[in-house]
Design a protein around this motif. Structure first.
Motif, PDB file in Angstrom:
ATOM      1  N   THR A 111      -2.032 -78.583  61.999  1.00 27.86           N
ATOM      2  CA  THR A 111      -1.889 -79.095  60.634  1.00 27.86           C
ATOM      3  C   THR A 111      -1.229 -78.035  59.765  1.00 27.86           C
ATOM      4  OG1 THR A 111      -3.807 -80.537  60.842  1.00 27.86           O
ATOM      5  CG2 THR A 111      -3.162 -79.930  58.614  1.00 27.86           C
ATOM      6  N   THR A 112      -0.215 -78.461  58.999  1.00 31.54           N
ATOM      7  CA  THR A 112       0.546 -77.498  58.200  1.00 31.54           C
ATOM      8  C   THR A 112       0.547 -77.804  56.710  1.00 31.54           C
ATOM      9  OG1 THR A 112       2.609 -78.712  58.528  1.00 31.54           O
ATOM     10  CG2 THR A 112       2.096 -76.971  60.122  1.00 31.54           C
ATOM     11  N   ILE A 122      -1.260 -82.692  49.274  1.00 30.75           N
ATOM     12  CA  ILE A 122       0.143 -82.890  48.952  1.00 30.75           C
ATOM     13  C   ILE A 122       0.201 -83.750  47.706  1.00 30.75           C
ATOM     14  CG2 ILE A 122       0.504 -84.896  50.460  1.00 30.75           C
ATOM     15  CD1 ILE A 122       3.291 -83.322  51.069  1.00 30.75           C
ATOM     16  N   GLN A 123       1.151 -83.423  46.808  1.00 33.89           N
ATOM     17  CA  GLN A 123       1.253 -84.113  45.525  1.00 33.89           C
ATOM     18  C   GLN A 123       2.560 -84.887  45.445  1.00 33.89           C
ATOM     19  OE1 GLN A 123       0.876 -81.040  42.545  1.00 33.89           O
ATOM     20  NE2 GLN A 123      -1.282 -80.673  43.029  1.00 33.89           N
ATOM     21  N   VAL A 130       7.842 -85.496  46.539  1.00 37.64           N
ATOM     22  CA  VAL A 130       6.874 -84.423  46.736  1.00 37.64           C
ATOM     23  C   VAL A 130       7.027 -83.450  45.578  1.00 37.64           C
ATOM     24  CG1 VAL A 130       6.162 -82.536  48.242  1.00 37.64           C
ATOM     25  CG2 VAL A 130       6.873 -84.708  49.230  1.00 37.64           C
ATOM     26  N   ARG A 131       5.931 -83.189  44.893  1.00 37.68           N
ATOM     27  CA  ARG A 131       5.978 -82.380  43.673  1.00 37.68           C
ATOM     28  C   ARG A 131       6.140 -80.907  43.966  1.00 37.68           C
ATOM     29  NH1 ARG A 131       1.407 -80.969  39.671  1.00 37.68           N
ATOM     30  NH2 ARG A 131       2.597 -80.149  37.943  1.00 37.68           N
ATOM     31  N   GLN A 132       5.370 -80.370  44.886  1.00 42.87           N
ATOM     32  CA  GLN A 132       5.419 -78.935  45.166  1.00 42.87           C
ATOM     33  C   GLN A 132       5.566 -78.714  46.661  1.00 42.87           C
ATOM     34  OE1 GLN A 132       1.708 -77.517  43.609  1.00 42.87           O
ATOM     35  NE2 GLN A 132       2.437 -77.480  41.511  1.00 42.87           N
ATOM     36  N   PRO A 133       6.811 -78.566  47.140  1.00 43.86           N
ATOM     37  CA  PRO A 133       6.933 -78.213  48.556  1.00 43.86           C
ATOM     38  C   PRO A 133       6.212 -76.904  48.807  1.00 43.86           C
ATOM     39  CG  PRO A 133       9.030 -78.884  47.634  1.00 43.86           C
ATOM     40  CD  PRO A 133       8.067 -78.764  46.481  1.00 43.86           C
ATOM     41  N   PRO A 134       5.782 -76.535  49.962  1.00 41.22           N
ATOM     42  CA  PRO A 134       6.353 -76.943  51.233  1.00 41.22           C
ATOM     43  C   PRO A 134       5.840 -78.307  51.702  1.00 41.22           C
ATOM     44  CG  PRO A 134       4.584 -75.392  51.614  1.00 41.22           C
ATOM     45  CD  PRO A 134       4.735 -75.522  50.124  1.00 41.22           C
ATOM     46  N   SER A 161       8.186 -85.532  55.478  1.00 42.19           N
ATOM     47  CA  SER A 161       9.326 -84.796  56.016  1.00 42.19           C
ATOM     48  C   SER A 161      10.447 -84.485  55.032  1.00 42.19           C
ATOM     49  CB  SER A 161       9.897 -85.532  57.231  1.00 42.19           C
ATOM     50  OG  SER A 161      10.115 -86.878  56.956  1.00 42.19           O
ATOM     51  N   THR A 162      10.463 -85.093  53.848  1.00 50.82           N
ATOM     52  CA  THR A 162      11.496 -84.752  52.867  1.00 50.82           C
ATOM     53  C   THR A 162      10.867 -84.653  51.477  1.00 50.82           C
ATOM     54  OG1 THR A 162      12.123 -87.014  52.239  1.00 50.82           O
ATOM     55  CG2 THR A 162      13.233 -86.064  54.181  1.00 50.82           C
ATOM     56  N   ILE A 163      11.562 -83.959  50.568  1.00 50.87           N
ATOM     57  CA  ILE A 163      11.031 -83.852  49.205  1.00 50.87           C
ATOM     58  C   ILE A 163      11.073 -85.206  48.491  1.00 50.87           C
ATOM     59  CG2 ILE A 163      11.493 -81.408  48.932  1.00 50.87           C
ATOM     60  CD1 ILE A 163      13.990 -82.166  47.322  1.00 50.87           C
ATOM     61  N   LEU A 164      11.821 -86.150  49.032  1.00 51.40           N
ATOM     62  CA  LEU A 164      11.847 -87.493  48.457  1.00 51.40           C
ATOM     63  C   LEU A 164      10.620 -88.303  48.864  1.00 51.40           C
ATOM     64  CD1 LEU A 164      15.620 -88.387  48.925  1.00 51.40           C
ATOM     65  CD2 LEU A 164      14.460 -87.533  46.878  1.00 51.40           C
TER      66      LEU A 164
END
Length: 184
Positions: A111-112, A122-123, A130-134, A161-164
């Motif tokens: 798990t990452t 995750i937000q 995605v609000r705050q990568p990673p 898998s993507t910031i979208l």
């Protein structure tokens, strides 16, 4: 005709040898089928948990776009049980409404997702991004499964898998990917 000659000479029932043979056959059949059944049950638990995790992430993303507020999906292990909650980022995760996954499912070391105060999260912003990568993934395995070639556990994972906010599911493979992970 004399009364004695009318006696029924046939006997009904099974002999001791026949009963023992039936017990041996049932024992052998059980020894063959029970491990397969247990592995099947573990895999079904994992698939169900994977689906719940995926739907929780989609729910957080959907609520973020619907309400135009940043939503968070959080994961934790409490008393050996994996739990998830969808809540506003302004709500303290300890005050959120937590839902349990199957007690035989655990968070795997692969798990990452970002971890803060023992909670993986995750937000998603008001657009569902995605609000705050990673970015990351939740990897699930069972506590009892011995079916995997990669360390003894069957695995299922959900990726952001993507910031979208694109998400996908994955499962355990025989060979590790370039990062040494088996669930992709």
């Amino acid at each position: 005709m004399p009364k004695n000659s009318m006696k029924n000479t046939s006997s009904s029932g099974f002999t001791l040898l026949e009963i023992l043979m039936i017990i041996v056959v049932i024992g052998i059949s059980s020894a063959i089928t029970v491990p397969s059944w247990l592995a099947f049950a573990d895999l079904q638990r994992l698939k169900t948990a994977q689906d719940q995790v995926y739907r929780a992430m989609r729910q957080a993303q959907s609520q973020a776009t619907k309400n135009k507020l940043t939503q968070q999906v959080s994961f934790r292990e409490q008393d050996g049980i994996v739990q998830w909650a969808v809540h506003l980022t302004t709500v303290n995760p300890s005050d959120a409404m937590w839902n349990n996954l199957d007690p035989n499912v655990r968070l795997d070391e692969e798990t990452t997702l970002q971890k803060s105060n023992g909670i993986r999260q995750i937000q998603f912003d008001y657009r569902g991004n995605v609000r705050q990568p990673p970015l990351g993934r939740i990897t699930l395995s069972t506590k009892s499964s011995k079916s995997s070639k990669s360390g003894g556990k069957a695995k299922r994972c959900v990726y952001v898998s993507t910031i979208l906010g694109a998400m996908r599911t994955g499962k355990e493979h025989d060979k590790a990917d370039s990062n040494g992970k088996y669930c992709y």
